[in-house]
Design an enzyme around this catalytic site. Structure first.
Site, PDB file in Angstrom:
ATOM      1  N   THR A   1      -0.090  -4.967  -0.445  1.00  0.00           N
ATOM      2  CA  THR A   1       0.857  -4.174   0.341  1.00  0.00           C
ATOM      3  C   THR A   1       0.260  -3.790   1.688  1.00  0.00           C
ATOM      4  O   THR A   1       0.891  -3.967   2.737  1.00  0.00           O
ATOM      5  CB  THR A   1       1.255  -2.903  -0.450  1.00  0.00           C
ATOM      6  OG1 THR A   1       1.889  -3.326  -1.660  1.00  0.00           O
ATOM      7  CG2 THR A   1       2.188  -2.015   0.346  1.00  0.00           C
TER       8      THR A   1
ATOM      9  N   CYS B   1       8.101  -3.237  -8.333  1.00  0.00           N
ATOM     10  CA  CYS B   1       8.704  -2.047  -7.735  1.00  0.00           C
ATOM     11  C   CYS B   1      10.195  -2.003  -8.038  1.00  0.00           C
ATOM     12  O   CYS B   1      10.782  -0.940  -8.174  1.00  0.00           O
ATOM     13  CB  CYS B   1       8.522  -2.039  -6.220  1.00  0.00           C
ATOM     14  SG  CYS B   1       7.297  -3.156  -5.626  1.00  0.00           S
TER      15      CYS B   1
HETATM   16  C1  LIG Z   1       4.126 -11.664  -3.110  1.00  0.00           C
HETATM   17  C2  LIG Z   1       3.550 -10.286  -3.174  1.00  0.00           C
HETATM   18  N1  LIG Z   1       3.179  -9.669  -2.054  1.00  0.00           N
HETATM   19  C3  LIG Z   1       2.639  -8.441  -2.060  1.00  0.00           C
HETATM   20  C4  LIG Z   1       2.454  -7.750  -3.233  1.00  0.00           C
HETATM   21  C5  LIG Z   1       1.825  -6.385  -3.206  1.00  0.00           C
HETATM   22  O1  LIG Z   1       0.509  -6.450  -3.666  1.00  0.00           O
HETATM   23  P1  LIG Z   1      -0.252  -5.139  -4.217  1.00  0.00           P
HETATM   24  O2  LIG Z   1       0.324  -4.848  -5.553  1.00  0.00           O
HETATM   25  O3  LIG Z   1      -1.694  -5.546  -4.265  1.00  0.00           O
HETATM   26  O4  LIG Z   1      -0.019  -4.046  -3.221  1.00  0.00           O
HETATM   27  C6  LIG Z   1       2.841  -8.349  -4.441  1.00  0.00           C
HETATM   28  C7  LIG Z   1       2.727  -7.611  -5.720  1.00  0.00           C
HETATM   29  O5  LIG Z   1       3.530  -7.797  -6.613  1.00  0.00           O
HETATM   30  C8  LIG Z   1       3.394  -9.651  -4.405  1.00  0.00           C
HETATM   31  O6  LIG Z   1       3.765 -10.270  -5.537  1.00  0.00           O
END
Ligand SMILES: Cc1ncc(COP(=O)(O)O)c(C=O)c1O
Length: 384
Positions: free
Chosen positions: A72, A328
């Site tokens: 994120t 989420c």
């Molecule tokens: C494609 C993608 N981008 C970003 C994220 C976010 O990653 P993080 O959970 O490490 O913040 C996720 C998490 O599900 C994801 O699948």
């Protein structure tokens, strides 16, 4: 009751060797890596070793990696940091897709509210973006293009090399969210026409709350976090030494095992889908996503007539963990923005479930889960 975890796209179990690596760091007295005394230098050494290790496995320079708190933050930094830097050059048009993770979508929405001009590309029904549409949406002032490598809800992959080639021609910055691709698709940063790439440790059997943003040398990106001069002033804040060491180990294991993992995941997914189709009949289950352009560990299935939440609750009662989309989005009754963007028929939208495989899953588990799923779907349909 068996407990079967089929939600590896949301988070993965820690690899035992990653845990050992992290415990070793936690057991030592790691000072602040910015401190000049011996304990501080020890912390710095741990960071350097992990950075060198990751860079070697990802084909980039150690200085091109910025450690973050996860996918994120990497996505936020890429979008906001590059958009703001490109605005200084008069480039305020951004192209992205409607199927990105919220970690890209929401920063893009925020940039739009700040006055940036954002184009959202829609995919076809299988989740693929059209290169023609991308080309025709380019403007004089396009400064940033952000397209994910592999989608986290349906597994569809995008033609990153072609998009990168187009981006290079117009002198824009190209960001790729590679969170679901790492450890499955080949990633050699220097050979890809990509300027920014996001990674997350907990999707590859590393710890939660750690990630990295690859920033190709010379790419304009403004820092989001201001404070100390950590990460060459690109990301302030005391680094998570144990987490980063664990991430380094996780990358090493994931990249070395990549081809074997691909084959294993492919085998599990094909068996899973085949068995469910055998039990429910071809009209009883529909695969959402692309047949060919895909990662092997994610499959999104619709069970017409069986509401997503009802299926997930029944699976949970049977000890099977699955999801309705991104982590989420699940937990709320919101329909998946990815499946909506793919313009799936309403019946497929309201009955979609994401299953994702990984470390520890066996064919026996897959067989058991497939049978439970078929039993639940049949019971719900018969009671309807
Ligand atoms: C494609 C993608 N981008 C970003 C994220 C976010 O990653 P993080 O959970 O490490 O913040 C996720 C998490 O599900 C994801 O699948």
């Amino acid at each position: 009751m068996q407990s079967i975890y089929l939600d590896h796209a949301a988070s993965t179990p820690l690899h035992p060797e990653v845990l050992d690596t992290m415990l070793e760091v936690y057991r030592g007295l790691v000072g602040n890596p910015s401190s000049i005394h011996n304990n501080g230098r020890h912390g710095k050494r741990i960071l350097n070793q992990a950075r060198d290790r990751i860079a070697a496995h990802m084909g980039c320079q150690p200085s091109e990696l910025v450690f973050t708190s996860g996918g994120t933050e990497s996505d936020n930094m890429a979008l906001i940091g590059a958009a703001h830097a490109m605005r200084r050059r008069g480039k305020t048009h951004i192209i992205t897709t409607a199927i990105e993770h919220h970690a890209v979508l929401h920063p893009a929405e925020k940039l739009s509210s700040e006055g940036f001009d954002v184009t959202w590309l829609s995919p076809d029904i299988h989740g693929r973006i059209s290169l023609e549409e991308l080309k025709s949406s380019i403007k004089e002032n396009t400064g940033l293009i952000s397209v994910m490598y592999a989608n986290n809800e349906v597994g569809t992959t995008q033609p990153i090399e072609e998009i990168g080639g187009i981006t290079r021609e117009i002198g824009a910055v190209f960001h790729v969210d590679a969170v679901q691709a790492l450890g499955l698709l080949p990633i050699h940063c220097a050979s890809l026409p990509v300027d920014l790439m996001s990674f997350s440790a907990h999707k590859i059997n590393g710890p939660q709350g750690v990630g990295a943003l690859y920033i190709a040398k010379g790419t304009p990106v403004e820092a989001l976090l201001l404070g100390g001069s950590q990460e060459r002033k690109r990301r302030a804040g005391t680094e998570n030494a144990a987490g980063i060491a664990g991430f380094g180990k996780a990358v090493e294991l994931a990249v070395s095992d990549r081809e074997h993992k691909w084959k294993t995941m492919e085998q599990l997914r094909l068996h899973f889908v085949g068995r469910i189709a055998q039990l429910l009949g071809d009209s009883g289950v529909v695969v959402n996503g692309h047949d060919v352009y895909r990662v092997p560990h994610i499959v999104n299935l619709s069970f017409p007539g069986v509401d997503t939440e009802t299926m997930l609750m029944n699976l949970d009662i049977e000890g099977i963990a699955a999801a309705s989309g991104s982590a989420c989005t699940s937990g709320s009754l919101e329909r998946s923005h990815v499946l909506q963007a793919m313009a799936l028929p309403e019946e497929r939208l309201r009955s979609a479930v994401r299953f994702s495989f990984g470390l520890g899953n066996t064919l026996e588990e897959i067989e058991y889960a497939a049978e439970k799923i078929a039993t639940i779907a049949t019971r719900i349909r018969n009671n309807a």
